[in-house]
Design a protein around this motif. Structure first.
Motif, PDB file in Angstrom:
ATOM      1  N   ALA A 148       0.849  -1.221   0.000  1.00 20.70           N
ATOM      2  CA  ALA A 148       0.000   0.000   0.000  1.00 20.70           C
ATOM      3  C   ALA A 148       0.864   1.242   0.000  1.00 20.70           C
ATOM      4  O   ALA A 148       0.578   2.225  -0.696  1.00 20.70           O
ATOM      5  CB  ALA A 148      -0.927  -0.043   1.237  1.00 20.70           C
ATOM      6  N   ASN A 149       1.973   1.199   0.810  1.00 22.27           N
ATOM      7  CA  ASN A 149       2.891   2.357   0.809  1.00 22.27           C
ATOM      8  C   ASN A 149       3.519   2.565  -0.556  1.00 22.27           C
ATOM      9  O   ASN A 149       3.722   3.689  -1.019  1.00 22.27           O
ATOM     10  CB  ASN A 149       3.990   2.141   1.860  1.00 22.27           C
ATOM     11  N   GLY A 150       3.856   1.415  -1.263  1.00 22.20           N
ATOM     12  CA  GLY A 150       4.443   1.542  -2.619  1.00 22.20           C
ATOM     13  C   GLY A 150       3.479   2.184  -3.591  1.00 22.20           C
ATOM     14  O   GLY A 150       3.846   3.074  -4.386  1.00 22.20           O
ATOM     15  N   ASP A 151       2.201   1.721  -3.522  1.00 19.58           N
ATOM     16  CA  ASP A 151       1.192   2.351  -4.416  1.00 19.58           C
ATOM     17  C   ASP A 151       1.061   3.830  -4.105  1.00 19.58           C
ATOM     18  O   ASP A 151       0.936   4.680  -5.010  1.00 19.58           O
ATOM     19  CB  ASP A 151      -0.167   1.636  -4.241  1.00 19.58           C
ATOM     20  N   LEU A 152       1.066   4.091  -2.764  1.00 18.99           N
ATOM     21  CA  LEU A 152       0.950   5.497  -2.374  1.00 18.99           C
ATOM     22  C   LEU A 152       2.128   6.325  -2.889  1.00 18.99           C
ATOM     23  O   LEU A 152       1.969   7.447  -3.377  1.00 18.99           O
ATOM     24  CB  LEU A 152       0.835   5.589  -0.855  1.00 18.99           C
ATOM     25  N   LYS A 153       3.342   5.689  -2.785  1.00 14.95           N
ATOM     26  CA  LYS A 153       4.525   6.403  -3.277  1.00 14.95           C
ATOM     27  C   LYS A 153       4.436   6.649  -4.773  1.00 14.95           C
ATOM     28  O   LYS A 153       4.827   7.698  -5.287  1.00 14.95           O
ATOM     29  CB  LYS A 153       5.793   5.598  -2.940  1.00 14.95           C
ATOM     30  N   ASN A 154       3.945   5.566  -5.461  1.00 15.64           N
ATOM     31  CA  ASN A 154       3.803   5.758  -6.929  1.00 15.64           C
ATOM     32  C   ASN A 154       2.838   6.891  -7.256  1.00 15.64           C
ATOM     33  O   ASN A 154       3.070   7.716  -8.142  1.00 15.64           O
ATOM     34  CB  ASN A 154       3.313   4.458  -7.576  1.00 15.64           C
ATOM     35  N   LYS A 155       1.722   6.878  -6.495  1.00 17.27           N
ATOM     36  CA  LYS A 155       0.772   7.974  -6.720  1.00 17.27           C
ATOM     37  C   LYS A 155       1.401   9.319  -6.401  1.00 17.27           C
ATOM     38  O   LYS A 155       1.214  10.308  -7.122  1.00 17.27           O
ATOM     39  CB  LYS A 155      -0.465   7.748  -5.852  1.00 17.27           C
ATOM     40  N   ILE A 156       2.147   9.345  -5.306  1.00 17.44           N
ATOM     41  CA  ILE A 156       2.822  10.609  -4.928  1.00 17.44           C
ATOM     42  C   ILE A 156       3.818  11.023  -6.013  1.00 17.44           C
ATOM     43  O   ILE A 156       3.912  12.195  -6.401  1.00 17.44           O
ATOM     44  CB  ILE A 156       3.512  10.458  -3.557  1.00 17.44           C
ATOM     45  N   TYR A 157       4.565   9.993  -6.506  1.00 18.38           N
ATOM     46  CA  TYR A 157       5.541  10.295  -7.552  1.00 18.38           C
ATOM     47  C   TYR A 157       4.862  10.861  -8.803  1.00 18.38           C
ATOM     48  O   TYR A 157       5.310  11.822  -9.410  1.00 18.38           O
ATOM     49  CB  TYR A 157       6.322   9.022  -7.892  1.00 18.38           C
ATOM     50  N   LEU A 158       3.724  10.165  -9.163  1.00 14.77           N
ATOM     51  CA  LEU A 158       2.984  10.647 -10.354  1.00 14.77           C
ATOM     52  C   LEU A 158       2.485  12.064 -10.112  1.00 14.77           C
ATOM     53  O   LEU A 158       2.555  12.923 -11.009  1.00 14.77           O
ATOM     54  CB  LEU A 158       1.811   9.697 -10.641  1.00 14.77           C
ATOM     55  N   LEU A 159       1.970  12.286  -8.886  1.00 11.78           N
ATOM     56  CA  LEU A 159       1.490  13.645  -8.589  1.00 11.78           C
ATOM     57  C   LEU A 159       2.629  14.667  -8.630  1.00 11.78           C
ATOM     58  O   LEU A 159       2.473  15.795  -9.133  1.00 11.78           O
ATOM     59  CB  LEU A 159       0.807  13.661  -7.222  1.00 11.78           C
ATOM     60  N   GLU A 160       3.791  14.277  -8.085  1.00 13.34           N
ATOM     61  CA  GLU A 160       4.937  15.206  -8.117  1.00 13.34           C
ATOM     62  C   GLU A 160       5.363  15.495  -9.556  1.00 13.34           C
ATOM     63  O   GLU A 160       5.691  16.626  -9.917  1.00 13.34           O
ATOM     64  CB  GLU A 160       6.101  14.586  -7.325  1.00 13.34           C
ATOM     65  N   THR A 161       5.340  14.339 -10.377  1.00 14.78           N
ATOM     66  CA  THR A 161       5.698  14.541 -11.800  1.00 14.78           C
ATOM     67  C   THR A 161       4.724  15.498 -12.488  1.00 14.78           C
ATOM     68  O   THR A 161       5.103  16.399 -13.243  1.00 14.78           O
ATOM     69  CB  THR A 161       5.700  13.200 -12.540  1.00 14.78           C
ATOM     70  N   GLN A 162       3.418  15.275 -12.223  1.00 21.37           N
ATOM     71  CA  GLN A 162       2.417  16.154 -12.816  1.00 21.37           C
ATOM     72  C   GLN A 162       2.610  17.590 -12.339  1.00 21.37           C
ATOM     73  O   GLN A 162       2.477  18.547 -13.106  1.00 21.37           O
ATOM     74  CB  GLN A 162       1.011  15.648 -12.453  1.00 21.37           C
ATOM     75  N   LEU A 163       2.949  17.720 -11.002  1.00 23.08           N
ATOM     76  CA  LEU A 163       3.176  19.066 -10.478  1.00 23.08           C
ATOM     77  C   LEU A 163       4.368  19.728 -11.165  1.00 23.08           C
ATOM     78  O   LEU A 163       4.338  20.929 -11.512  1.00 23.08           O
ATOM     79  CB  LEU A 163       3.417  19.006  -8.964  1.00 23.08           C
ATOM     80  N   LYS A 164       5.443  18.900 -11.391  1.00 19.00           N
ATOM     81  CA  LYS A 164       6.610  19.468 -12.104  1.00 19.00           C
ATOM     82  C   LYS A 164       6.233  19.914 -13.515  1.00 19.00           C
ATOM     83  O   LYS A 164       6.647  20.970 -13.998  1.00 19.00           O
ATOM     84  CB  LYS A 164       7.726  18.420 -12.143  1.00 19.00           C
ATOM     85  N   ASN A 165       5.438  19.013 -14.195  1.00 20.51           N
ATOM     86  CA  ASN A 165       5.015  19.379 -15.562  1.00 20.51           C
ATOM     87  C   ASN A 165       4.184  20.654 -15.549  1.00 20.51           C
ATOM     88  O   ASN A 165       4.325  21.522 -16.430  1.00 20.51           O
ATOM     89  CB  ASN A 165       4.222  18.227 -16.177  1.00 20.51           C
ATOM     90  N   LYS A 166       3.278  20.729 -14.557  1.00 20.75           N
ATOM     91  CA  LYS A 166       2.464  21.942 -14.452  1.00 20.75           C
ATOM     92  C   LYS A 166       3.331  23.160 -14.181  1.00 20.75           C
ATOM     93  O   LYS A 166       3.097  24.255 -14.724  1.00 20.75           O
ATOM     94  CB  LYS A 166       1.423  21.780 -13.322  1.00 20.75           C
ATOM     95  N   ASP A 167       4.364  22.937 -13.292  1.00 23.77           N
ATOM     96  CA  ASP A 167       5.285  24.078 -13.038  1.00 23.77           C
ATOM     97  C   ASP A 167       5.986  24.511 -14.318  1.00 23.77           C
ATOM     98  O   ASP A 167       6.148  25.709 -14.581  1.00 23.77           O
ATOM     99  CB  ASP A 167       6.315  23.665 -11.971  1.00 23.77           C
ATOM    100  N   GLU A 168       6.421  23.485 -15.127  1.00 24.47           N
ATOM    101  CA  GLU A 168       7.085  23.832 -16.381  1.00 24.47           C
ATOM    102  C   GLU A 168       6.138  24.583 -17.324  1.00 24.47           C
ATOM    103  O   GLU A 168       6.512  25.553 -17.986  1.00 24.47           O
ATOM    104  CB  GLU A 168       7.601  22.553 -17.077  1.00 24.47           C
TER     105      GLU A 168
END
Length: 453
Positions: free
Chosen positions: A64-84
């Motif tokens: 569950a923590n891994g899925d959560l991390k993946n989701k967090i990672y995806l969200l961080e990636t999306q946030l980076k893309n949005k920042d760009e």
């Protein structure tokens, strides 16, 4: 790291001879009568089961923590893309703002330049107006000066009018006195009319005598004219008026026209028969033909080399009887051509020596006179009689001629030894040289001869 700790813990439990595992308030007892293997199996299963349960729960939590991390990672990636994207949008907005500012600045510059141009135009208009005002002030001063002068003239005229009024009064008195004398004269005239009537009768008698006398005078005048005609005929036998009497002569002779003094001419008998009188010749550059009206009227040059006989002499010669014209030409290569006209005549000085007649053309050089020079007046550098409204052809191309605007022939142009000219100011006969005005002839002579019936 957790798996290693778990294995160590299991080995530790196995080494204990007798142990228990409590979970909450529950205790586990191993019976003594069981064999070691049975006891170990049951005990190990109980221990391992607990740890397996814990491991499974940890694994589930870890997944569950891994899925959560993946989701967090995806969200961080999306946030980076949005920042760009935001940075890109901000850059685009900054570029657009910069472009808008630049366009606004350029618009301001263009507007400023337009204002400067308007100001310059206004300044120039003001300067023109200032100049105009100065001119007007100068004119006003001149008008004021003229007005002052006119005022003085008016004062002088006023004084003169007063004097004239005084003289008029005197004249009126004299007129009254004269009228009285006229009345007296009328009376005398009536007396004299009687005498005049008597005189008229005598005058009629004298008029008859006068008519008889006039008839006698007319008879004498007729006899005198016949005598004058006979005298001219006798003079013609002894004094030539052309080169015709000098048969087969190519030399200078003296001739005399009616009402002129004798003058020297050059006769020619070696071209197309005898009796030709040379009126123009060009053989070299020793004589300047760019001359005044007076020079062309009276003539100039050396009869044995370069000369022009004179327009007045040519006019008088062609006036007395019909003449033919013969023009002989030669180029720098030695080729020769000729042009002949059977009725040549020019007008008087009052007519600007107009080329009145040429007659019929014949020859080998082509007709460069009839179309453009016939009926043209003679022009020189100081007498512009040509048909060109923009310039004086004689002044532009040098030498006098019967220019139109400016024509296709000019035998009195500048002499070029090499036979070429750059500004069509040479000795030109265009029809011979296919209208190439850069070709200048190196020899020309014009001759006239009375036509024989």
């Amino acid at each position: 790291m957790r798996s290693s700790g778990f294995v160590v813990f299991i080995f530790w439990l196995l080494l204990q001879g007798e142990s228990f595992l409590a979970s909450g308030d529950r205790e586990i007892y191993l019976p003594q009568e069981l064999s070691i293997e049975d006891q170990c199996s049951e005990y190990c299963f109980s221990v391992v089961k607990l740890f397996f349960d814990h491991f499974i729960r940890s694994k589930v939590a870890s997944d569950a923590n891994g899925d959560l991390k993946n989701k967090i990672y995806l969200l961080e990636t999306q946030l980076k893309n949005k920042d760009e994207e935001i940075k890109l949008k901000n850059q685009q907005i900054a570029d657009k703002d910069e472009q808008i500012k630049r366009e606004q600045f350029e618009a301001k510059i263009n507007s400023s330049e337009a204002e400067i141009i308007k100001l310059n135009a206004t300044i120039e208009k003001n300067e023109l107006k200032s100049s105009r005002i100065i001119d007007l002030e100068t004119q006003i001063k001149e008008y004021q000066l003229q007005l002052n002068n006119k005022t003085e003239d008016i004062k002088a005229f006023t004084v003169r009018i007063k004097l004239l009024e005084t003289e008029t009064n005197k004249s009126r008195d004299e007129l009254i006195s004269t009228k009285e004398e006229i009345e007296k004269c009328h009376a005398k005239i009536k007396d004299q009319e009687v005498e005049i009537k008597h005189g008229q009768d005598q005058l009629a008698i004298k008029e008859g005598l006068l008519k008889a006398f006039e008839s006698t005078v007319r008879e004498k005048e007729s006899q005198f004219k016949n005598l004058t005609s006979e005298t001219e005929l006798l003079r013609g036998k002894y004094e030539a008026s052309s080169c015709l009497p000098f048969v087969n002569s190519t030399n200078v002779h003296s001739i005399r026209l009616f009402d002129t003094d004798p003058f020297i001419v050059h006769c020619c008998s070696n071209v197309s028969g005898s009796g030709w009188t040379l009126i123009q010749r060009r053989v070299n550059a020793n004589e300047n033909f760019n001359r005044s009206w007076t020079d062309y009227k009276m003539g100039f040059g050396d009869l044995r080399e370069n000369f022009f006989l004179g327009l007045e002499k040519i006019h008088r010669m062609t006036l007395l009887q019909p003449h033919e014209l013969y023009i002989q030409l030669q180029d720098v290569n030695g080729s020769t051509r000729y042009a002949r006209y059977d009725d040549f005549k020019i007008g008087s000085e009052e007519e600007a020596y107009e080329l009145i007649s040429l007659g019929k053309y014949s020859g080998t050089a082509g007709d460069s006179l009839t179309k453009f020079q016939l009926n043209m007046k003679f022009s020189t550098l100081d007498r512009d009689n040509d048909a060109n409204v923009k310039r004086n052809c004689a002044k532009m191309f040098g030498g006098g001629w019967w220019f139109s605007a400016c024509g296709r022939s000019h035998l009195n142009g500048n002499y070029y030894k090499d036979g070429t000219c750059e500004v069509r100011d040479g000795i030109i006969w265009a029809t011979w040289k296919d209208y190439d005005f850069t070709i200048s002839l190196t020899f020309s002579q014009m001759m006239i001869r009375p036509k024989t019936l």
